[in-house]
Design a protein around this motif. Structure first.
Motif, short mmCIF file in Angstrom:
data_model
loop_
_atom_site.label_atom_id
_atom_site.label_comp_id
_atom_site.label_asym_id
_atom_site.label_seq_id
_atom_site.Cartn_x
_atom_site.Cartn_y
_atom_site.Cartn_z
N ALA A 21 44.38 31.62 32.58
CA ALA A 21 43.72 30.89 31.78
C ALA A 21 42.55 29.91 32.77
CB ALA A 21 44.32 30.43 30.45
N ILE A 22 43.61 29.09 33.45
CA ILE A 22 43.36 28.67 34.87
C ILE A 22 42.05 29.21 35.56
CG2 ILE A 22 43.37 26.88 36.23
CD1 ILE A 22 46.22 25.78 35.07
N VAL A 23 42.69 30.60 36.03
CA VAL A 23 40.94 30.35 36.61
C VAL A 23 40.46 31.23 35.70
CG1 VAL A 23 40.52 32.86 38.00
CG2 VAL A 23 42.78 31.70 38.21
N ILE A 24 40.41 32.01 34.28
CA ILE A 24 38.95 32.03 33.41
C ILE A 24 38.51 30.71 33.16
CG2 ILE A 24 37.95 32.88 31.30
CD1 ILE A 24 39.75 35.11 33.52
N SER A 25 39.09 29.45 33.03
CA SER A 25 38.08 28.52 33.00
C SER A 25 37.73 27.50 34.53
CB SER A 25 38.75 27.18 32.38
OG SER A 25 39.63 27.17 33.68
N ILE A 26 38.44 27.59 35.21
CA ILE A 26 37.57 27.54 36.67
C ILE A 26 35.82 28.26 36.40
CG2 ILE A 26 37.40 27.14 39.38
CD1 ILE A 26 40.65 26.87 38.81
N ALA A 27 36.31 29.81 36.71
CA ALA A 27 35.12 30.79 36.98
C ALA A 27 33.58 30.67 35.30
CB ALA A 27 35.69 31.76 36.82
N ALA A 28 34.81 30.32 34.67
CA ALA A 28 33.65 29.93 34.10
C ALA A 28 33.04 28.65 33.61
CB ALA A 28 34.10 30.06 32.06
N GLY A 29 33.03 27.73 34.40
CA GLY A 29 32.57 27.14 34.57
C GLY A 29 30.90 27.08 35.83
N THR A 30 31.59 27.96 36.58
CA THR A 30 30.41 27.80 37.30
C THR A 30 28.63 28.80 36.51
OG1 THR A 30 31.03 30.91 37.30
CG2 THR A 30 32.00 28.65 39.00
N VAL A 31 29.23 29.20 35.99
CA VAL A 31 27.74 29.50 34.96
C VAL A 31 27.63 28.77 34.09
CG1 VAL A 31 28.33 31.72 35.47
CG2 VAL A 31 29.64 31.52 33.10
N ARG A 35 31.99 43.05 31.56
CA ARG A 35 32.56 42.66 31.23
C ARG A 35 33.37 43.15 32.60
NH1 ARG A 35 30.66 47.14 27.73
NH2 ARG A 35 31.14 46.43 25.36
N ASN A 36 32.00 42.84 34.06
CA ASN A 36 33.00 42.73 34.97
C ASN A 36 32.55 41.10 35.82
OD1 ASN A 36 34.56 44.92 34.88
ND2 ASN A 36 32.82 45.89 35.92
N MET A 37 31.75 40.59 34.59
CA MET A 37 31.45 38.74 35.48
C MET A 37 31.94 38.27 36.27
SD MET A 37 28.46 37.43 34.26
CE MET A 37 28.55 38.41 32.32
N LEU A 38 33.23 38.02 36.62
CA LEU A 38 33.70 37.41 37.87
C LEU A 38 33.65 37.68 38.54
CD1 LEU A 38 34.98 34.85 38.83
CD2 LEU A 38 37.30 35.78 38.35
N ALA A 39 33.60 39.52 39.06
CA ALA A 39 33.35 40.40 39.82
C ALA A 39 31.00 40.17 40.39
CB ALA A 39 33.15 41.65 40.03
N VAL A 74 37.77 39.97 40.14
CA VAL A 74 36.57 39.51 40.77
C VAL A 74 36.41 40.76 41.76
CG1 VAL A 74 38.36 37.61 41.24
CG2 VAL A 74 38.79 38.84 42.40
N SER A 75 37.02 41.50 41.26
CA SER A 75 36.62 43.08 42.27
C SER A 75 36.34 43.89 41.43
CB SER A 75 36.64 42.68 43.26
OG SER A 75 37.75 43.17 43.02
N VAL A 76 35.11 45.40 42.04
CA VAL A 76 34.92 45.77 41.38
C VAL A 76 35.02 47.04 42.30
CG1 VAL A 76 33.63 45.33 39.37
CG2 VAL A 76 32.71 46.11 41.12
N PRO A 77 35.23 48.86 42.10
CA PRO A 77 35.50 49.31 42.85
C PRO A 77 33.93 49.98 42.70
CG PRO A 77 35.59 50.57 40.53
CD PRO A 77 35.92 48.44 40.68
N ASP A 78 32.55 50.02 42.33
CA ASP A 78 31.47 51.06 42.88
C ASP A 78 30.46 49.60 42.24
OD1 ASP A 78 29.35 52.62 42.56
OD2 ASP A 78 30.39 54.26 42.09
N PHE A 79 29.76 49.68 43.09
CA PHE A 79 28.39 48.34 42.43
C PHE A 79 27.85 48.86 41.27
CE2 PHE A 79 23.44 48.34 42.81
CZ PHE A 79 24.37 47.01 43.44
N VAL A 80 28.18 49.85 40.60
CA VAL A 80 27.11 49.93 39.22
C VAL A 80 27.47 49.55 38.02
CG1 VAL A 80 25.88 52.00 40.03
CG2 VAL A 80 28.13 52.40 38.96
N ASP A 81 29.42 49.43 38.76
CA ASP A 81 30.02 48.18 37.60
C ASP A 81 29.81 46.71 37.44
OD1 ASP A 81 31.77 50.88 37.09
OD2 ASP A 81 33.13 50.71 38.30
N LEU A 82 29.01 46.26 38.65
CA LEU A 82 28.55 45.31 38.47
C LEU A 82 27.40 44.60 37.56
CD1 LEU A 82 28.15 44.52 42.55
CD2 LEU A 82 29.47 43.73 40.71
N PHE A 83 27.14 45.94 36.53
CA PHE A 83 25.95 45.13 36.32
C PHE A 83 26.66 45.47 34.97
CE2 PHE A 83 24.01 48.20 39.02
CZ PHE A 83 22.70 46.72 39.71
N SER A 84 27.54 45.51 34.13
CA SER A 84 28.46 45.34 32.97
C SER A 84 28.83 43.86 33.18
CB SER A 84 29.43 46.74 32.93
OG SER A 84 30.39 45.67 31.37
#
Length: 420
Positions: A333-343, A146-150, A134-144
């Motif tokens: 898996a439950i966390v991922i399933s709920i997060a996947a539903g948001t998109v 691989r950090n979709m939930l963040a 749910v978080s990344v250490p640097d703003f630029v990491d949001l553009f990957s």
């Protein structure tokens, strides 16, 4: 059924049917060509690369725009808090139901494909996994990707901040809405290439790995369809009872037919918003509650998709010969399933976006995406029905939390005019 309705339903299902036809053609080509079909894989890779390139800006603009452009802020804190509680609880319940089902009947049992495994698997505790997700250490990491939930968390916060600024934030909110429309159109353009890309990918997959992959889909559908139908009738009846007792059950089932049929006919939660709002009005849900919960629900509340996400995760674990068991595995898996539903919903090609989310967050190779794409297409109609109608019963539950247990006893017309 009138000819007009038949044409409307066929039009709604036209693209899924085209995708299925392209997959069938690609599979037949793969069976015919055998391993030589691998020559077609670059055509599939092109489609995947296009989708992976789009996913980050699409998710950011779509979610930020929804939050930034919310108009009715009266009682917003109470409604939003209650709404998120209901969405999360029902999503967890849906995920747990499917975990029980896939544990009893593994959807891809007996099918193993030796594709490239993740190069590095870092052992982390559940808490550390959640923080990292749910978080990344640097703003630029949001553009990957691989950090979709963040990215999702940041998008919601950015949209909320824009909304709270007020008039000074309106230009930003307008820009976000416009950018969201542009990204949606871009996805539509890319999706025109999807039949070719998927046909090529499945020609290569079936040609190299054989037709045994196809048999797993039938098993997965045998698991998903009965579970979804039971969840729709039993689960929503229980939710309606909790929200409004026997009268809640009666009002829900009396008014839910139109949203259910619309969602099945359009395969879109967003297209079902008008009928859902009307159904909620007839049930007696206050105007401000239904105007917030149902549009937001069409974006981020996906019980059907949560059911499907667990099925997809379990399916991939089986395909890649990984063990889908254990409390930490299930909780993650439950966390991922709920997060996947948001998109998932309200975005053209949203199913592909959620499937990319699952593939990337677990570190599966990108070849896993077309495998999930087919499964997502096969389960889309009942998933959309549960997604859309779940928004209606959720609006009842939110009203119960905001207005109190006696809300169902009040006059429906008075409830409708309360915040008009």
């Amino acid at each position: 059924m009138s000819e007009t309705k038949k044409v409307g339903i066929l039009k709604s299902y036209r693209f899924p049917l085209i995708l299925l036809l392209s997959i069938i053609i690609g599979s037949l080509i793969g069976i015919s060509m055998g391993e030589d079909a691998a020559v077609l894989q670059p055509l599939g890779d092109l489609f995947l690369n296009l989708m992976f390139t789009i996913v980050v800006p699409l998710v950011f603009f779509s979610l930020s725009a929804v939050v930034a452009n919310m108009q009715n802020l009266k009682r917003l804190g109470s409604i939003m808090g209650s709404m998120m509680l209901v969405f999360i609880v029902t999503g967890i319940i849906a995920s747990m139901v499917m975990i029980v089902a896939v544990t009893m009947v593994p959807p891809s049992e007996g099918t193993t494909i030796e594709l490239t495994q993740p190069e590095e698997v870092e052992e982390l505790s559940l808490g550390a996994q959640v923080v990292k997700a749910v978080s990344v250490p640097d703003f630029v990491d949001l553009f990957s990707r691989r950090n979709m939930l963040a990215l999702i968390v940041f998008s919601v916060l950015f949209g909320l901040a824009t909304n709270l600024v007020g008039e000074k934030g309106r230009p930003v909110a307008t820009f976000l809405a416009s950018a969201s429309e542009v990204m949606g159109k871009l996805v539509k353009l890319v999706m025109y290439y999807a039949p070719i890309g998927l046909a090529a990918y499945f020609a290569a997959l079936v040609g190299v790995f054989g037709p045994e992959l196809l048999g797993s889909y039938a098993r997965a559908m045998i698991v998903y369809y009965p579970v979804t139908v039971l969840y729709f009738f039993i689960g929503f009846t229980i939710y309606a009872y909790i929200a409004g007792g026997k009268k809640g059950i009666s009002r829900f089932w009396k008014n839910i037919a139109a949203p259910a049929i619309t969602s099945l006919g359009t395969c879109s939660s967003v297209a079902t918003i008008p009928t859902n709002v009307d159904a909620a009005r007839k049930i007696g849900v206050p105007k401000d509650v239904r105007d917030v919960v149902i549009p937001m629900g069409a974006q981020i509340h996906m019980d059907g998709s949560a059911l499907g996400a667990i099925l997809k995760i379990s399916f991939l674990f089986g395909i890649f010969n990984m063990n889908f068991s254990g409390i930490e595995t299930f909780l993650y898996a439950i966390v991922i399933s709920i997060a996947a539903g948001t998109v998932m919903s309200g975005v053209p090609g949203g199913g592909f976006i959620a499937e990319m989310f699952i593939v990337t967050i677990y570190g599966f190779p990108m070849e896993a995406l077309p495998i999930l794409a087919v499964l997502g297409t096969l389960i889309d109609p009942p998933a959309t029905m549960v997604n859309a109608t779940g928004d209606t019963v959720s609006s009842m539950a939110v009203t119960r939390l905001v207005e109190g247990k006696e809300w169902i006893e009040s006059d429906i017309e008075e409830s409708n005019q309360l915040t008009a």
